[in-house]
Design a protein around this motif. Structure first.
Motif, short mmCIF file in Angstrom:
data_model
loop_
_atom_site.label_atom_id
_atom_site.label_comp_id
_atom_site.label_asym_id
_atom_site.label_seq_id
_atom_site.Cartn_x
_atom_site.Cartn_y
_atom_site.Cartn_z
N ARG A 41 8.14 0.64 -5.65
CA ARG A 41 7.21 0.37 -6.75
C ARG A 41 7.73 0.98 -8.06
O ARG A 41 7.59 0.38 -9.12
N TYR A 72 -4.48 -1.07 -4.15
CA TYR A 72 -3.86 -1.00 -5.47
C TYR A 72 -4.37 0.19 -6.28
O TYR A 72 -4.07 0.31 -7.46
N ASN A 111 -1.44 0.93 -8.78
CA ASN A 111 -0.24 0.58 -8.00
C ASN A 111 0.22 -0.84 -8.28
O ASN A 111 -0.59 -1.77 -8.27
N SER A 112 1.50 -1.00 -8.47
CA SER A 112 2.08 -2.34 -8.57
C SER A 112 2.09 -2.98 -7.19
O SER A 112 2.10 -2.29 -6.18
N CYS A 113 2.11 -4.29 -7.17
CA CYS A 113 2.18 -5.00 -5.90
C CYS A 113 3.62 -5.00 -5.40
O CYS A 113 4.53 -5.40 -6.12
N ARG A 147 5.41 -8.36 -5.53
CA ARG A 147 5.97 -8.70 -6.85
C ARG A 147 7.25 -7.91 -7.09
O ARG A 147 8.26 -8.46 -7.50
N VAL A 148 7.21 -6.63 -6.79
CA VAL A 148 8.37 -5.78 -7.04
C VAL A 148 9.58 -6.27 -6.25
O VAL A 148 10.69 -6.35 -6.78
N GLN A 203 -2.58 -10.69 -8.78
CA GLN A 203 -1.19 -10.42 -9.17
C GLN A 203 -1.05 -10.35 -10.69
O GLN A 203 -0.41 -9.44 -11.22
N LEU A 241 -2.52 -7.18 -12.17
CA LEU A 241 -1.69 -5.98 -11.95
C LEU A 241 -0.57 -5.89 -12.98
O LEU A 241 -0.26 -4.79 -13.47
N VAL A 242 0.01 -7.02 -13.33
CA VAL A 242 1.06 -7.04 -14.36
C VAL A 242 0.46 -6.63 -15.71
O VAL A 242 1.01 -5.77 -16.41
N LYS A 260 -0.51 -2.92 -15.86
CA LYS A 260 0.66 -2.05 -16.05
C LYS A 260 1.15 -2.12 -17.50
O LYS A 260 1.41 -1.10 -18.13
#
Length: 186
Positions: free
Chosen positions: A20, A96, A101-103, A106-107, A158, A161-162, A165
């Motif tokens: 992450r 999350y 927390n990033s997914c 995706r990472v 998703q 989350l982007v 961040k």
């Protein structure tokens, strides 16, 4: 055979944290070993194929979490659809950490990760979509409408989350959880 120093779930959670923070490309075996609490040799003993095997194990762990905390909950016809939805929203919020927390999907889908793990990532996302499709049907949507809502549910989380961040604000994620609930409770 000696007992393992670090339980698998603890080890994988620590690996997730490294991915992450650094992404797949940026995560070194030293970073992974340090986070694991294992020496590099012990890490190689557990994962003989190195970082790629660690990434694959992390994705298998994430897929198990999606299956247990989303699919099985949403597929449980013994519980009302509304309660299932609320439970899953709580589970998503917890995984999350409220949007902090990033997914990991995706990472690990960035750079070379998609080439290495694309099938596993797609499989995990399809479990999510299948689960939310079942929920949509239980809320009275046609299968086509339910699948559309399920895809939107994945994009909502998703995407939020982007944005969360990038904006250094948990509000987009929290609003996405509300929007996800509203997608089903109209």
């Amino acid at each position: 055979m000696r007992p393992q120093k670090v339980a698998d779930h603890v080890l994988l959670e620590n690996m997730i944290s490294v991915f992450r923070f650094n992404g797949y490309e940026g995560a070194s075996l030293n970073d992974l070993a340090n986070a694991s609490g294992l020496k590099k040799a012990s890490l190689y003993h557990r994962f003989p194929n190195g970082k790629k095997e660690i990434g694959s194990a992390v994705l298998a762990y994430i897929t198990e979490g999606i299956t247990n905390n989303i699919y099985q909950v949403l597929a449980d016809k013994n519980v009302s659809a509304d309660i299932r939805l609320n439970t899953v929203l709580e589970n998503i919020n917890e995984v999350y950490d409220g949007g902090k927390n990033s997914c990991i999907l995706r990472v690990l889908s960035m750079d070379s990760g998609l080439e290495l793990f694309g099938d596993q990532i797609k499989f995990s996302m399809n479990i999510w979509i299948d689960a939310f499709t079942l929920l949509g049907i239980d809320f009275g949507s046609t299968k086509k409408e339910a699948k559309s809502k399920a895809n939107k549910s994945l994009v909502l989380i998703q995407g939020s989350l982007v944005v969360t961040k990038a904006m250094s604000s948990l509000i987009p994620f929290q609003e996405a959880l509300k929007d996800l609930r509203n997608l089903y409770i109209e």
